[in-house]
Scaffold this active site. Structure first.
Site, PDB file in Angstrom:
ATOM      1  NE  ARG A  79      -2.613   1.835   3.233  1.00  0.00           N
ATOM      2  CZ  ARG A  79      -2.467   1.343   4.462  1.00  0.00           C
ATOM      3  NH1 ARG A  79      -2.803   0.098   4.727  1.00  0.00           N
ATOM      4  NH2 ARG A  79      -2.002   2.083   5.437  1.00  0.00           N
ATOM      5  CE1 TYR A 101     -13.892  10.721 -17.932  1.00  0.00           C
ATOM      6  CE2 TYR A 101     -13.574  10.718 -15.555  1.00  0.00           C
ATOM      7  CZ  TYR A 101     -13.876  10.053 -16.721  1.00  0.00           C
ATOM      8  OH  TYR A 101     -14.146   8.719 -16.682  1.00  0.00           O
ATOM      9  CG  ASP A 155      -7.236  14.956 -16.675  1.00  0.00           C
ATOM     10  OD1 ASP A 155      -6.425  14.413 -17.442  1.00  0.00           O
ATOM     11  OD2 ASP A 155      -8.298  14.404 -16.303  1.00  0.00           O
ATOM     12  CE  LYS A 192      -9.876   6.992 -20.212  1.00  0.00           C
ATOM     13  NZ  LYS A 192     -10.273   8.216 -19.537  1.00  0.00           N
TER      14      LYS A 192
HETATM   15  C1  LIG Z   1     -10.995   8.507 -18.302  1.00  0.00           C
HETATM   16  C2  LIG Z   1     -10.620   9.825 -17.798  1.00  0.00           C
HETATM   17  C3  LIG Z   1     -10.455  10.055 -16.433  1.00  0.00           C
HETATM   18  C4  LIG Z   1     -10.771   9.016 -15.389  1.00  0.00           C
HETATM   19  O1  LIG Z   1      -9.912   7.949 -15.435  1.00  0.00           O
HETATM   20  P1  LIG Z   1     -10.295   6.487 -14.894  1.00  0.00           P
HETATM   21  O2  LIG Z   1      -9.032   5.744 -15.048  1.00  0.00           O
HETATM   22  O3  LIG Z   1     -11.420   5.996 -15.750  1.00  0.00           O
HETATM   23  O4  LIG Z   1     -10.726   6.639 -13.477  1.00  0.00           O
HETATM   24  C5  LIG Z   1     -10.005  11.296 -16.037  1.00  0.00           C
HETATM   25  N1  LIG Z   1      -9.762  12.281 -16.920  1.00  0.00           N
HETATM   26  C6  LIG Z   1      -9.935  12.105 -18.242  1.00  0.00           C
HETATM   27  C7  LIG Z   1      -9.651  13.227 -19.166  1.00  0.00           C
HETATM   28  C8  LIG Z   1     -10.379  10.882 -18.728  1.00  0.00           C
HETATM   29  O5  LIG Z   1     -10.576  10.715 -20.031  1.00  0.00           O
END
Ligand SMILES: *Cc1c(COP(=O)(O)O)cnc(C)c1O
Length: 401
Positions: A71, A124, A196, A221
């Site tokens: 963890r 998002y 992000d 992604k």
């Molecule tokens: C998919 C996504 C997230 C969230 O990610 P997860 O791995 O699904 O929790 C956050 N920001 C963007 C821009 C995304 O496309």
């Protein structure tokens, strides 16, 4: 191969940084440490493990001397964390069990009850929900800036504003925010900034270089890149990141499991070459869509009608594989029909993997920096298939509507 590593180049970082075959019987890939616990030789070692020993190569940037519990840190995930920190020009990164775990941890690390956050509508949508619905339980309030200029953010600031949360480019309308301008404004008022960076990845944009405090990713992604893991990461400089690790990391405990950490490293090794291909194919498709008689507009930075060309030039080194477009004089039914007609494009929300994806959605006008009417958009992720196969598929789908 030695453990000395001084390249600052992304391709070499992806290939080698953090790997140390000599530690693992010469294994060229760091093995999967599929264990919760690491045992010590003596009690003294155990109780002295968190006395910092100035060795930044130690687990969690030297926060501890040895691995003790998964963890806290794990040698397999540590390789991915070292690579991502270096790619983003940060000192430390921490992986989480999803992008949302990383985003919620990063946001909470900057806030206390009663604080105020400024963000943009196009973030998002679960991040939007977290900020507006969930955090309101703790007396945290949110304002939305139109997002096109720094002044939009300045207007929304209050005495209790503690965070500006950004997503640039955003992942549906690809709107950008002025990272260096907003970071400078925030610093002058002692406000934290988070961006992000899932769309661009560190290969095409490095928000920390513009003065942003923390970068977050859905590593599900492009960083993972193969649609086989759910993962997230927070990156920043050491002091701020140690707080994230000790508090939201350890206490909320949304750790990435070692197998996913291993797959994440495998994905990162090919990140620069995958992105180069996504980018090349997407540029081809974006320009053909732009010329197409049934297309009203293409939402992709760097198009000839880019309203944010100054930001594209200043912030992005390249463009990834996610774009949206708008049909001329067509409604949601036609957009659904086009998407349903595609053969090679899967219908789904995620993106950043090897495969092409499509979906259609009505998007609120407030998502655009200049605030416009609602519109129907078709979002495409251009995968690693042959680009002419993808274009033929799109042309056939246009013919079907
Ligand atoms: C998919 C996504 C997230 C969230 O990610 P997860 O791995 O699904 O929790 C956050 N920001 C963007 C821009 C995304 O496309």
């Amino acid at each position: 191969m030695s453990t000395r590593f001084d390249s600052r180049n992304a391709e070499t970082i992806c290939a080698h940084l953090g790997d140390d075959p000599a530690q693992h019987n010469g294994a060229v890939i760091t093995p999967i440490y599929q264990n919760s616990l690491f045992v010590m030789e003596t009690m003294e070692e155990l109780v002295g493990n968190y006395i910092p020993d100035q060795d930044n190569n130690g687990p969690v940037g030297g926060m501890m001397r040895k691995f003790d519990y998964t963890r806290t840190a794990n040698p397999t995930t540590d390789v991915a964390e070292k690579k991502i920190a270096a790619l983003e020009n940060g000192e430390l990164s921490r992986c989480f069990s999803s992008g949302m775990a990383a985003i919620s941890a990063a946001i909470m690390s900057t806030l206390s009850a009663g604080d105020h956050v400024v963000t943009v509508h196009s973030v998002y949508s679960p991040a939007h929900h977290f900020l507006t619905e969930y955090l309101s339980r703790y007396g945290i309030s949110v304002s939305f800036a139109a997002g096109g200029n720094v002044e939009d953010f300045e207007r929304e600031l209050k005495p209790n504003t503690r965070l500006i949360y950004l997503e640039s480019p955003s992942s549906f309308v690809m709107e950008q925010q002025d990272l260096s301008g907003i970071a400078a404004l925030a610093r002058s008022r002692d406000i934290a900034t988070i961006c992000d960076n899932s769309w661009a990845t560190p290969i095409y944009q490095r928000p920390l270089d513009f003065g942003i405090d923390l970068v977050v990713h859905s590593a599900t992604k492009y960083l993972g890149g193969h649609s086989d893991i759910v993962a997230g990461v927070v990156v920043g400089q050491r002091e701020r990141m140690l707080k994230v690790v000790r508090n939201e990391g350890l206490l909320l405990g949304a750790v990435l499991d070692p197998f996913s950490g291993w797959l994440l490293t495998r994905g990162i090794r090919t990140l620069p070459v995958r992105l180069a291909q996504h980018s090349k194919s997407t540029e081809t498709i974006a320009h053909r869509l732009y010329e197409h008689r049934d297309v009203a507009r293409v939402y992709y930075p760097g198009m000839p009608d880019d309203r944010q060309a100054h930001l594209t030039k200043k912030q992005l080194f390249g463009r990834s594989g996610l774009l949206s477009f708008e049909l001329k004089d067509k409604d949601l039914t036609a957009a659904y029909k086009l998407v349903n007609s595609l053969q090679y494009f899967g219908i789904g929300y995620s993106w950043g993997g090897f495969e092409s994806l499509a979906l259609a959605r009505r998007v609120g006008g407030e998502m655009f920096a200049s605030s416009e009417a609602d519109r129907v958009l078709i979002r495409l992720h251009i995968g690693l298939e042959n680009v002419e196969d993808l274009w033929q598929d799109l042309e056939a789908a246009f013919a079907a509507i």
